[in-house]
Design an enzyme around this catalytic site. Structure first.
Site, PDB file in Angstrom:
ATOM      1  N   ASP A 102       0.905  -1.030  -0.046  1.00 18.74           N
ATOM      2  CA  ASP A 102      -0.173   0.034   0.173  1.00 18.74           C
ATOM      3  C   ASP A 102       1.045   1.038  -0.156  1.00 18.74           C
ATOM      4  O   ASP A 102       2.131   1.247   0.736  1.00 18.74           O
ATOM      5  CB  ASP A 102      -0.622  -0.034   1.538  1.00 18.74           C
ATOM      6  CG  ASP A 102      -1.339   1.051   0.804  1.00 18.74           C
ATOM      7  OD1 ASP A 102      -3.176   0.878   0.618  1.00 18.74           O
ATOM      8  OD2 ASP A 102      -2.054   2.339   1.249  1.00 18.74           O
ATOM      9  N   ILE A 103       0.191   2.408  -0.575  1.00 19.48           N
ATOM     10  CA  ILE A 103       1.434   3.812  -0.702  1.00 19.48           C
ATOM     11  C   ILE A 103       1.422   4.243   0.123  1.00 19.48           C
ATOM     12  O   ILE A 103       1.743   5.023   0.413  1.00 19.48           O
ATOM     13  CB  ILE A 103       0.654   4.777  -1.888  1.00 19.48           C
ATOM     14  CG1 ILE A 103       1.437   4.950  -2.847  1.00 19.48           C
ATOM     15  CG2 ILE A 103       0.414   4.802  -1.660  1.00 19.48           C
ATOM     16  CD1 ILE A 103       1.776   5.700  -3.738  1.00 19.48           C
TER      17      ILE A 103
ATOM     18  N   ASN B  80     -12.795  -2.912   1.613  1.00 20.30           N
ATOM     19  CA  ASN B  80     -13.723  -2.238   2.054  1.00 20.30           C
ATOM     20  C   ASN B  80     -14.603  -2.108   0.615  1.00 20.30           C
ATOM     21  O   ASN B  80     -14.212  -2.298  -0.058  1.00 20.30           O
ATOM     22  CB  ASN B  80     -13.184  -0.497   1.843  1.00 20.30           C
ATOM     23  CG  ASN B  80     -12.839  -0.525   3.716  1.00 20.30           C
ATOM     24  OD1 ASN B  80     -12.814  -1.116   4.887  1.00 20.30           O
ATOM     25  ND2 ASN B  80     -11.584   0.074   3.694  1.00 20.30           N
TER      26      ASN B  80
ATOM     27  N   GLU C  59     -11.896   3.572  -1.827  1.00 23.57           N
ATOM     28  CA  GLU C  59     -11.317   4.543  -2.539  1.00 23.57           C
ATOM     29  C   GLU C  59     -10.868   4.242  -3.797  1.00 23.57           C
ATOM     30  O   GLU C  59     -11.626   4.858  -5.205  1.00 23.57           O
ATOM     31  CB  GLU C  59      -9.883   5.145  -1.694  1.00 23.57           C
ATOM     32  CG  GLU C  59     -10.528   5.367  -0.532  1.00 23.57           C
ATOM     33  CD  GLU C  59      -9.219   6.305   0.171  1.00 23.57           C
ATOM     34  OE1 GLU C  59      -8.196   5.899  -0.327  1.00 23.57           O
ATOM     35  OE2 GLU C  59      -9.207   6.010   1.006  1.00 23.57           O
ATOM     36  N   VAL C  60     -10.275   2.433  -3.618  1.00 25.97           N
ATOM     37  CA  VAL C  60     -10.772   2.265  -5.636  1.00 25.97           C
ATOM     38  C   VAL C  60     -11.623   1.196  -5.778  1.00 25.97           C
ATOM     39  O   VAL C  60     -11.590   0.392  -4.871  1.00 25.97           O
ATOM     40  CB  VAL C  60      -9.048   1.698  -5.871  1.00 25.97           C
ATOM     41  CG1 VAL C  60      -8.256   1.368  -7.149  1.00 25.97           C
ATOM     42  CG2 VAL C  60      -7.560   2.793  -5.025  1.00 25.97           C
TER      43      VAL C  60
ATOM     44  N   HIS D 247      -9.784  -5.479  -3.804  1.00 25.62           N
ATOM     45  CA  HIS D 247      -8.607  -5.275  -3.371  1.00 25.62           C
ATOM     46  C   HIS D 247      -9.215  -5.734  -1.358  1.00 25.62           C
ATOM     47  O   HIS D 247     -10.033  -5.185  -1.064  1.00 25.62           O
ATOM     48  CB  HIS D 247      -7.846  -4.316  -3.508  1.00 25.62           C
ATOM     49  CG  HIS D 247      -8.203  -2.682  -2.404  1.00 25.62           C
ATOM     50  ND1 HIS D 247      -9.415  -2.375  -3.479  1.00 25.62           N
ATOM     51  CD2 HIS D 247      -8.721  -2.603  -1.852  1.00 25.62           C
ATOM     52  CE1 HIS D 247      -9.975  -1.309  -2.423  1.00 25.62           C
ATOM     53  NE2 HIS D 247      -9.491  -1.366  -1.206  1.00 25.62           N
TER      54      HIS D 247
ATOM     55  N   HIS E 145      -6.719  -5.292   1.936  1.00 29.42           N
ATOM     56  CA  HIS E 145      -6.050  -5.750   2.335  1.00 29.42           C
ATOM     57  C   HIS E 145      -5.043  -6.035   3.336  1.00 29.42           C
ATOM     58  O   HIS E 145      -6.342  -6.602   4.485  1.00 29.42           O
ATOM     59  CB  HIS E 145      -6.116  -3.901   3.589  1.00 29.42           C
ATOM     60  CG  HIS E 145      -7.053  -2.949   2.841  1.00 29.42           C
ATOM     61  ND1 HIS E 145      -6.218  -1.642   2.798  1.00 29.42           N
ATOM     62  CD2 HIS E 145      -8.262  -2.793   2.167  1.00 29.42           C
ATOM     63  CE1 HIS E 145      -6.984  -0.745   1.654  1.00 29.42           C
ATOM     64  NE2 HIS E 145      -7.696  -1.360   1.833  1.00 29.42           N
TER      65      HIS E 145
END
Ligand code: AMP
Length: 121
Positions: free
Chosen positions: A33-34, A91, A99-100, A104, A106
Site C-alpha cells: 500500500d502506498i 472495503n 476509495e479504489v 482488493h 488489505h
C-alpha cells in the site's frame, strides 16, 4: 456499481503505473500500500475486473476465487505475520469508504492493530 477500467489498480495491472510488487500469479497481484497503516500493509487484487467482494464472489469462477485466496495466504506466509496475528480488510461501497473501485483485500500485520473499528459516532 459497474467496473470502470480507469481506476488506479487497473492501471497497475496494465503496467501503466508502478507498484511495489510482493507477489503475482495467474489470479492475483499483491503490492505494498502506498500509505501503509502497519509494518505489513499489502493489497491483494484479483486480475479480473471486479469492483467489490460481493461482485467478485458472485461473478468470478471457482478457480479465480480459490486462486485469489491462495494468493492472500501466500502474502500472509511470506510476511511471517500469522504467528503474531493479522487483519484482512475489504472495503466495499460507499459506507465502507472504498476509495479504489477494483476489489482488493488489505493484509495488515506486524504490530498490535488495536480495535477492529472506531467507536460509533
Ligand atoms: P480502500 O479502497 O479504501 O480500501 O483503500 C484503497 C487503498 O489503496 C488505500 O489504502 C490507498 O493508500 C491505496 N492506494 C491508492 N493508490 C495506490 C497506489 N498507486 N499504490 C498502492 N496503493 C495505493
Amino acid at each position: 456499481m459497474s467496473y470502470d477500467s480507469s481506476n488506479v489498480f487497473a492501471k497497475i495491472l496494465r503496467g501503466e503505473i508502478p507498484c511495489k510488487k510482493v507477489y503475482e500469479d495467474d489470479f492475483a497481484l499483491a503490492f505494498n500500500d502506498i500509505n501503509p497503516q502497519a509494518p505489513t500493509h499489502v493489497l491483494v487484487i484479483p486480475k479480473g475486473p471486479y469492483t467489490t467482494y460481493d461482485d467478485f464472489v458472485s461473478s468470478a469462477d471457482d478457480a479465480e476465487i480459490a486462486g485469489f485466496h491462495r494468493a492472500v495466504l501466500h502474502v500472509i506466509t511470506a510476511a511471517e505475520i500469522a504467528a503474531g496475528g493479522y487483519r484482512l480488510i475489504s472495503n466495499s461501497g460507499v459506507e465502507a469508504h472504498q476509495e479504489v473501485q477494483h476489489y482488493h483485500v488489505h493484509v495488515l500485520g506486524g504490530r498490535d492493530l488495536g480495535a477492529m473499528l472506531n467507536a460509533p459516532e
